[in-house]
Structures are given as structure tokens and as C-alpha cells.
Design an enzyme around this catalytic site. Sequence first.
Site, PDB file in Angstrom:
ATOM      1  N   SER A 119      55.577  86.558 -12.455  1.00  0.00           N
ATOM      2  CA  SER A 119      54.593  87.549 -12.874  1.00  0.00           C
ATOM      3  C   SER A 119      53.785  88.118 -11.699  1.00  0.00           C
ATOM      4  O   SER A 119      53.250  87.365 -10.897  1.00  0.00           O
ATOM      5  CB  SER A 119      53.642  86.878 -13.859  1.00  0.00           C
ATOM      6  OG  SER A 119      52.604  87.761 -14.201  1.00  0.00           O
ATOM      7  N   MET A 120      53.723  89.438 -11.625  1.00  0.00           N
ATOM      8  CA  MET A 120      52.851  90.099 -10.641  1.00  0.00           C
ATOM      9  C   MET A 120      52.246  91.356 -11.237  1.00  0.00           C
ATOM     10  O   MET A 120      52.951  92.278 -11.624  1.00  0.00           O
ATOM     11  CB  MET A 120      53.626  90.447  -9.368  1.00  0.00           C
ATOM     12  CG  MET A 120      53.492  89.389  -8.294  1.00  0.00           C
ATOM     13  SD  MET A 120      54.569  89.705  -6.915  1.00  0.00           S
ATOM     14  CE  MET A 120      56.147  89.278  -7.624  1.00  0.00           C
ATOM     15  N   ARG A 122      40.451  76.664  -2.093  1.00  0.00           N
ATOM     16  CA  ARG A 122      40.261  77.002  -0.677  1.00  0.00           C
ATOM     17  C   ARG A 122      41.592  77.034   0.067  1.00  0.00           C
ATOM     18  O   ARG A 122      41.651  77.408   1.225  1.00  0.00           O
ATOM     19  CB  ARG A 122      39.317  75.975  -0.012  1.00  0.00           C
ATOM     20  CG  ARG A 122      37.963  75.848  -0.699  1.00  0.00           C
ATOM     21  CD  ARG A 122      37.201  77.159  -0.772  1.00  0.00           C
ATOM     22  NE  ARG A 122      36.848  77.665   0.558  1.00  0.00           N
ATOM     23  CZ  ARG A 122      36.565  78.933   0.836  1.00  0.00           C
ATOM     24  NH1 ARG A 122      36.637  79.844  -0.106  1.00  0.00           N
ATOM     25  NH2 ARG A 122      36.223  79.283   2.049  1.00  0.00           N
ATOM     26  N   TYR A 141      42.673  80.686 -14.958  1.00  0.00           N
ATOM     27  CA  TYR A 141      42.250  81.616 -16.020  1.00  0.00           C
ATOM     28  C   TYR A 141      41.812  80.845 -17.283  1.00  0.00           C
ATOM     29  O   TYR A 141      41.762  79.615 -17.270  1.00  0.00           O
ATOM     30  CB  TYR A 141      43.388  82.596 -16.333  1.00  0.00           C
ATOM     31  CG  TYR A 141      43.643  83.560 -15.191  1.00  0.00           C
ATOM     32  CD1 TYR A 141      42.679  84.502 -14.830  1.00  0.00           C
ATOM     33  CD2 TYR A 141      44.822  83.521 -14.466  1.00  0.00           C
ATOM     34  CE1 TYR A 141      42.898  85.379 -13.782  1.00  0.00           C
ATOM     35  CE2 TYR A 141      45.050  84.400 -13.406  1.00  0.00           C
ATOM     36  CZ  TYR A 141      44.087  85.332 -13.074  1.00  0.00           C
ATOM     37  OH  TYR A 141      44.291  86.195 -12.031  1.00  0.00           O
TER      38      TYR A 141
HETATM   39  C1  LIG Z   1      49.851  91.328  -6.219  1.00  0.00           C
HETATM   40  C2  LIG Z   1      50.024  90.061  -7.005  1.00  0.00           C
HETATM   41  C3  LIG Z   1      49.747  90.055  -8.370  1.00  0.00           C
HETATM   42  C4  LIG Z   1      49.922  88.894  -9.127  1.00  0.00           C
HETATM   43  N1  LIG Z   1      49.679  88.926 -10.477  1.00  0.00           N
HETATM   44  C5  LIG Z   1      49.939  87.822 -11.224  1.00  0.00           C
HETATM   45  C6  LIG Z   1      49.776  87.873 -12.645  1.00  0.00           C
HETATM   46  O1  LIG Z   1      49.397  88.893 -13.231  1.00  0.00           O
HETATM   47  N2  LIG Z   1      50.072  86.744 -13.339  1.00  0.00           N
HETATM   48  C7  LIG Z   1      50.507  85.590 -12.732  1.00  0.00           C
HETATM   49  O2  LIG Z   1      50.788  84.607 -13.422  1.00  0.00           O
HETATM   50  N3  LIG Z   1      50.659  85.522 -11.390  1.00  0.00           N
HETATM   51  C8  LIG Z   1      50.391  86.603 -10.630  1.00  0.00           C
HETATM   52  N4  LIG Z   1      50.578  86.550  -9.270  1.00  0.00           N
HETATM   53  C9  LIG Z   1      50.993  85.265  -8.645  1.00  0.00           C
HETATM   54  C10 LIG Z   1      52.510  85.195  -8.472  1.00  0.00           C
HETATM   55  O3  LIG Z   1      53.153  85.043  -9.716  1.00  0.00           O
HETATM   56  C11 LIG Z   1      52.921  83.997  -7.593  1.00  0.00           C
HETATM   57  O4  LIG Z   1      52.490  82.819  -8.172  1.00  0.00           O
HETATM   58  C12 LIG Z   1      52.332  84.060  -6.208  1.00  0.00           C
HETATM   59  O5  LIG Z   1      52.546  85.334  -5.634  1.00  0.00           O
HETATM   60  C13 LIG Z   1      52.920  82.977  -5.275  1.00  0.00           C
HETATM   61  O6  LIG Z   1      54.308  83.198  -5.172  1.00  0.00           O
HETATM   62  P1  LIG Z   1      55.244  82.245  -4.308  1.00  0.00           P
HETATM   63  O7  LIG Z   1      55.054  80.879  -4.882  1.00  0.00           O
HETATM   64  O8  LIG Z   1      56.620  82.803  -4.514  1.00  0.00           O
HETATM   65  O9  LIG Z   1      54.743  82.374  -2.911  1.00  0.00           O
HETATM   66  C14 LIG Z   1      50.383  87.703  -8.498  1.00  0.00           C
HETATM   67  C15 LIG Z   1      50.673  87.724  -7.126  1.00  0.00           C
HETATM   68  C16 LIG Z   1      50.494  88.872  -6.381  1.00  0.00           C
HETATM   69  C17 LIG Z   1      50.821  88.852  -4.913  1.00  0.00           C
END
Ligand SMILES: Cc1cc2nc3c(=O)[nH]c(=O)nc-3n(C[C@H](O)[C@H](O)[C@H](O)COP(=O)(O)O)c2cc1C
Length: 289
Positions: free
Chosen positions: A25-26, A256, A167
Site C-alpha cells: 500500500s502507498m 525514531r 494508526y
Molecule cells: C509515499 C508513501 C505512501 C505510503 N502510504 C501508505 C498507506 O497508505 N498505507 C500503508 O499501509 N502503507 C503506506 N506506506 C508504507 C509502505 O507500504 C511500506 O511499508 C514502506 O514504504 C516501507 O517499504 P519497504 O519495507 O519495502 O521498504 C507508504 C509509503 C510511502 C513511501
Amino acid sequence: MRYPHLFQPLKIGPVTLENRLMMGSMHTGMEGLPDAFDRLAAFYRARAEGGAGLIVTGGFSPTEDGEFGDGDSLFNAAEHAETHAVIPAAVHAAGARIFLQLLHAGRYSKRPDAVAPSAIRAPINRNQPRALAADEIPAIIEAYGRSAVLAQQAGYDGVEIMGSEGYLLTQFLSPRTNHREDDWGGSFANRARLAVEVVRHVRGCVGDGLAIAFRMSMLDLVEGGLTGDELVELATLLEAAGADSLTTGIGWHEARVPTIAQAVPRRLCFGVRTDQSGGHNPCCGLQPD
Ligand SMILES: Cc1cc2nc3c(=O)[nH]c(=O)nc-3n(C[C@H](O)[C@H](O)[C@H](O)COP(=O)(O)O)c2cc1C
């Protein structure tokens, strides 16, 4: 092959994925732009064409007070199901599946009416939340159910219930943010009650036709985070309540320890533009700087 299962199908509840590559999710921030949903459909379609078997949208809130504060992430009415419908249609056309993420921001919301289990401000938010009254909580559970039914109507294959990153559902789970002395606080069973009842209610609303994933925080990285034993207990409770899959997150946003890289190069987006002539354009829709 090093990962022999990666390109094998996987069944999640009623959904069969072509492979096990998942785009997590992003929240893109495109929701408030002109033609937002066509842009989002193109954005996700490009990821599906790139090979993702499953995509999860950015978080959308089942209630107004659960929104981040931008006013663009609400998903609780028929009109939202209608505007979203282009997204699952585009992803399905590319052979992938897509879940809508349901996210209530709780004390991370910047809205003046932000709510939380207890009236404790987050260190990363100037906004002071108010504590939910016990008789307000059933309406939140019902709102998740309503949004899940609407997600099904929009054509999504599942919902991911966001219980990670600090959240609302995470705030209830943790003694760091939950100082309640009623049925929704205190013992672990009480702190887990909201997450579990949300899953149980959503399952009751959608039947077997929609996949339900729950995003758990596997490592909170804050004082007062859940213990390993509590995580195992939570996973067991969520499965019994009707979750088809457990997805994972790490670290509350106020931790942190940095866990999220936010810098996404804008021009990368233009690198994948293949058709400027009016046909399908997998670009995210942003204009060059
Ligand atoms: C721009 C951005 C928006 C994100 N929005 C959400 C979101 O709406 N919901 C969510 O569960 N995680 C969100 N995340 C977190 C990502 O799902 C993910 O956990 C995080 O980027 C770490 O990824 P990695 O473990 O592949 O490094 C977001 C991350 C980024 C960079």
C-alpha cells in the site's frame, strides 16, 4: 530457481493470484488532482503490467474523522464506489488483482475532530485528539463493514484493514496510546477487541466473496509496543474472526527508527511513458518539473 514459489499462483480466500509479487500500500497523493481516478487507474495498471500479482491501494478512510485531513481519502458512499471502479477494471485488464486499503488515521489525523482511544497527542502531530466514547465505537466498526461492501461493489478483489504503523487500530492495541478502563482497554483481549471486531463485522458484511487481509505491525519500534506473544495471539484472533491473510508493517510513524523512504524521483515516472498519442498511458500523470 532460487525462489521456486514466486511465480506460482496463490489463493487468498476467494481470490487466486497469478503470482506472489505484491505491491504494498502507498498513498500517492493523486486523489485530489483533476482526473484523479483515471490517473490512479493508469498508475496501478502500469504496476500490474510490470508483473505484480497483487496490488494494495493507498489507505482510504471508512469515516470522515479517520481521514488524514486532505479531504480526498474518504471511501464510505456509493459515489466513491463509482469513482473507484476504473481502478480495479484497469488492474484486472492487466491480469492482476487489487485490494482497497481501509485506514482510519486516529490520532495521526490533522482534522480538528480527530479521535483516538485516549486523548493523547502523537509526537508527530500538533493536533490534539479526543478520546472516543464507548458508545461511538460500534459506529466505527459498522463503517468498516459499509466500506468493504462498497469496495466489493467497486470491483475490488479484497480489502486490507490497516492495523499497522500507529494508526487507529494500532492505537487501540497498544498500552502506549490506549489508557482506557472500559471493555476497549486494559487487558490484551480488550485492546485487541476493536481490530478483531472490525474483521468479524467486515466478514459478516461481505460473506465469502471478498478477500480480507489485515496489516499487522510486526515490530512497533516504540516504547509500549506489542510483545511477540501478543502478536501471535492477535494473529490467531484475526484468523478466527475471518481474515484470509495477514500482511505486515514495521514501525509506527512516530518511531525514531526511519522505516519509510519518501523520496520518489518524479522523472522516473516519465521513464515508463510509452504512448503519448491518447492511448493507454502508464505514466502517473504528473507534469515535469
Ligand atoms: C509515499 C508513501 C505512501 C505510503 N502510504 C501508505 C498507506 O497508505 N498505507 C500503508 O499501509 N502503507 C503506506 N506506506 C508504507 C509502505 O507500504 C511500506 O511499508 C514502506 O514504504 C516501507 O517499504 P519497504 O519495507 O519495502 O521498504 C507508504 C509509503 C510511502 C513511501
